[in-house]
Design a protein around this motif. Structure first.
Motif, PDB file in Angstrom:
ATOM      1  N   LEU A  58     -14.360  -6.141 -12.174  1.00 45.76           N
ATOM      2  CA  LEU A  58     -13.594  -5.368 -13.150  1.00 45.76           C
ATOM      3  C   LEU A  58     -12.458  -4.595 -12.483  1.00 45.76           C
ATOM      4  O   LEU A  58     -12.566  -4.209 -11.307  1.00 45.76           O
ATOM      5  CB  LEU A  58     -14.524  -4.393 -13.888  1.00 45.76           C
ATOM      6  N   PRO A  59     -11.358  -4.360 -13.206  1.00 40.81           N
ATOM      7  CA  PRO A  59     -10.259  -3.564 -12.657  1.00 40.81           C
ATOM      8  C   PRO A  59     -10.768  -2.208 -12.170  1.00 40.81           C
ATOM      9  O   PRO A  59     -11.607  -1.584 -12.824  1.00 40.81           O
ATOM     10  CB  PRO A  59      -9.301  -3.408 -13.837  1.00 40.81           C
ATOM     11  N   GLY A  60     -10.284  -1.792 -11.015  1.00 36.92           N
ATOM     12  CA  GLY A  60     -10.693  -0.516 -10.425  1.00 36.92           C
ATOM     13  C   GLY A  60     -11.882  -0.623  -9.491  1.00 36.92           C
ATOM     14  O   GLY A  60     -12.238   0.354  -8.838  1.00 36.92           O
ATOM     15  N   ALA A  61     -12.506  -1.790  -9.408  1.00 38.03           N
ATOM     16  CA  ALA A  61     -13.706  -1.937  -8.589  1.00 38.03           C
ATOM     17  C   ALA A  61     -13.444  -1.679  -7.100  1.00 38.03           C
ATOM     18  O   ALA A  61     -14.334  -1.249  -6.373  1.00 38.03           O
ATOM     19  CB  ALA A  61     -14.298  -3.333  -8.772  1.00 38.03           C
ATOM     20  N   PHE A  62     -12.216  -1.914  -6.634  1.00 37.72           N
ATOM     21  CA  PHE A  62     -11.894  -1.731  -5.216  1.00 37.72           C
ATOM     22  C   PHE A  62     -11.350  -0.341  -4.892  1.00 37.72           C
ATOM     23  O   PHE A  62     -11.139  -0.029  -3.721  1.00 37.72           O
ATOM     24  CB  PHE A  62     -10.859  -2.777  -4.775  1.00 37.72           C
ATOM     25  N   ASP A  63     -11.119   0.480  -5.899  1.00 42.38           N
ATOM     26  CA  ASP A  63     -10.432   1.759  -5.689  1.00 42.38           C
ATOM     27  C   ASP A  63     -11.074   2.637  -4.616  1.00 42.38           C
ATOM     28  O   ASP A  63     -10.368   3.304  -3.857  1.00 42.38           O
ATOM     29  CB  ASP A  63     -10.328   2.542  -6.998  1.00 42.38           C
ATOM     30  N   ASP A  64     -12.395   2.666  -4.535  1.00 43.36           N
ATOM     31  CA  ASP A  64     -13.080   3.552  -3.590  1.00 43.36           C
ATOM     32  C   ASP A  64     -13.198   2.989  -2.182  1.00 43.36           C
ATOM     33  O   ASP A  64     -13.686   3.684  -1.287  1.00 43.36           O
ATOM     34  CB  ASP A  64     -14.482   3.885  -4.110  1.00 43.36           C
ATOM     35  N   VAL A  65     -12.786   1.740  -1.957  1.00 43.76           N
ATOM     36  CA  VAL A  65     -12.962   1.135  -0.634  1.00 43.76           C
ATOM     37  C   VAL A  65     -11.645   0.738   0.042  1.00 43.76           C
ATOM     38  O   VAL A  65     -11.655   0.184   1.141  1.00 43.76           O
ATOM     39  CB  VAL A  65     -13.900  -0.096  -0.690  1.00 43.76           C
ATOM     40  N   LEU A  66     -10.516   1.045  -0.591  1.00 40.50           N
ATOM     41  CA  LEU A  66      -9.225   0.630  -0.033  1.00 40.50           C
ATOM     42  C   LEU A  66      -8.913   1.297   1.300  1.00 40.50           C
ATOM     43  O   LEU A  66      -8.165   0.750   2.104  1.00 40.50           O
ATOM     44  CB  LEU A  66      -8.094   0.909  -1.029  1.00 40.50           C
ATOM     45  N   ASN A  67      -9.470   2.468   1.543  1.00 38.19           N
ATOM     46  CA  ASN A  67      -9.223   3.156   2.807  1.00 38.19           C
ATOM     47  C   ASN A  67     -10.370   3.009   3.794  1.00 38.19           C
ATOM     48  O   ASN A  67     -10.411   3.705   4.805  1.00 38.19           O
ATOM     49  CB  ASN A  67      -8.912   4.635   2.562  1.00 38.19           C
ATOM     50  N   ASP A  68     -11.314   2.114   3.503  1.00 37.16           N
ATOM     51  CA  ASP A  68     -12.393   1.847   4.451  1.00 37.16           C
ATOM     52  C   ASP A  68     -11.843   1.176   5.698  1.00 37.16           C
ATOM     53  O   ASP A  68     -10.738   0.635   5.694  1.00 37.16           O
ATOM     54  CB  ASP A  68     -13.435   0.904   3.834  1.00 37.16           C
ATOM     55  N   ASP A  69     -12.628   1.176   6.741  1.00 36.09           N
ATOM     56  CA  ASP A  69     -12.293   0.448   7.961  1.00 36.09           C
ATOM     57  C   ASP A  69     -12.748  -0.995   7.767  1.00 36.09           C
ATOM     58  O   ASP A  69     -13.898  -1.337   8.011  1.00 36.09           O
ATOM     59  CB  ASP A  69     -12.982   1.086   9.156  1.00 36.09           C
ATOM     60  N   VAL A  70     -11.840  -1.842   7.272  1.00 34.36           N
ATOM     61  CA  VAL A  70     -12.160  -3.228   6.940  1.00 34.36           C
ATOM     62  C   VAL A  70     -11.614  -4.149   8.022  1.00 34.36           C
ATOM     63  O   VAL A  70     -10.472  -4.012   8.437  1.00 34.36           O
ATOM     64  CB  VAL A  70     -11.553  -3.609   5.564  1.00 34.36           C
ATOM     65  N   ARG A  71     -12.437  -5.094   8.444  1.00 31.85           N
ATOM     66  CA  ARG A  71     -12.010  -6.086   9.425  1.00 31.85           C
ATOM     67  C   ARG A  71     -11.785  -7.419   8.723  1.00 31.85           C
ATOM     68  O   ARG A  71     -12.618  -7.856   7.941  1.00 31.85           O
ATOM     69  CB  ARG A  71     -13.055  -6.241  10.510  1.00 31.85           C
TER      70      ARG A  71
END
Length: 157
Positions: A58-71
């Protein structure tokens, strides 16, 4: 970590999804290399997960993880890092667009990254995948079909 160990399976409750025809490449001059970009997931697009269920982000599902340390890893292997977001300021760029989650990175000067760049350019690789954990989901029971899981919020990418 062993080269043969599945990195994602070592993360509790991690899932992964594969998408086709989502990777593109922009070729620049020889010195500046190439930019690889694609959509990790599309919003409101239903995907069948085997014979178990269908899934929709759903739209907004990524909002809380965009600033995570993603590899960004080649084949989910931590020995083959292509880029890293490092809290939104690294070599991996993540962006929630109206369509879904877009990623991009400049091809690093690493042999496996150049091999992947070549495979994308030739069309041998035309998709990508991402691994995740879910923070919030909704289930819709459907009598005439398999159930639908809606991902409301991701916990980790």
């Amino acid at each position: 970590m062993s080269k043969d160990k599945d990195y994602i399976k070592s993360i509790d409750n991690a899932e992964r999804r594969f998408f086709s025809t989502t990777v593109s490449m922009e070729k620049r001059d020889e010195e500046s290399g190439s930019r690889i970009e694609g959509m990790a997931a599309l919003y409101n697009s239903v995907t069948r997960i085997g014979d178990w269920f269908e899934e929709e982000v759903l739209p907004g599902a990524f909002d809380d993880v965009l600033n995570d340390d993603v590899r960004c890893l080649f084949n989910h292997n931590p020995n083959y890092v292509l880029a890293r977001s490092v809290n939104g300021k690294g070599t991996l760029k993540l962006e929630a667009t109206p369509e879904g989650l877009r990623y991009s990175y400049e091809t690093p000067n690493r042999t496996y990254a150049k091999d992947l760049e070549d495979a994308i350019a030739s069309g041998d690789v035309s998709g990508s995948s991402f691994a995740f954990r879910i923070a919030e989901e909704k289930w819709i029971t459907r009598e005439d079909d398999i159930d639908l899981r809606q991902i409301v919020k991701f916990e980790r990418l």
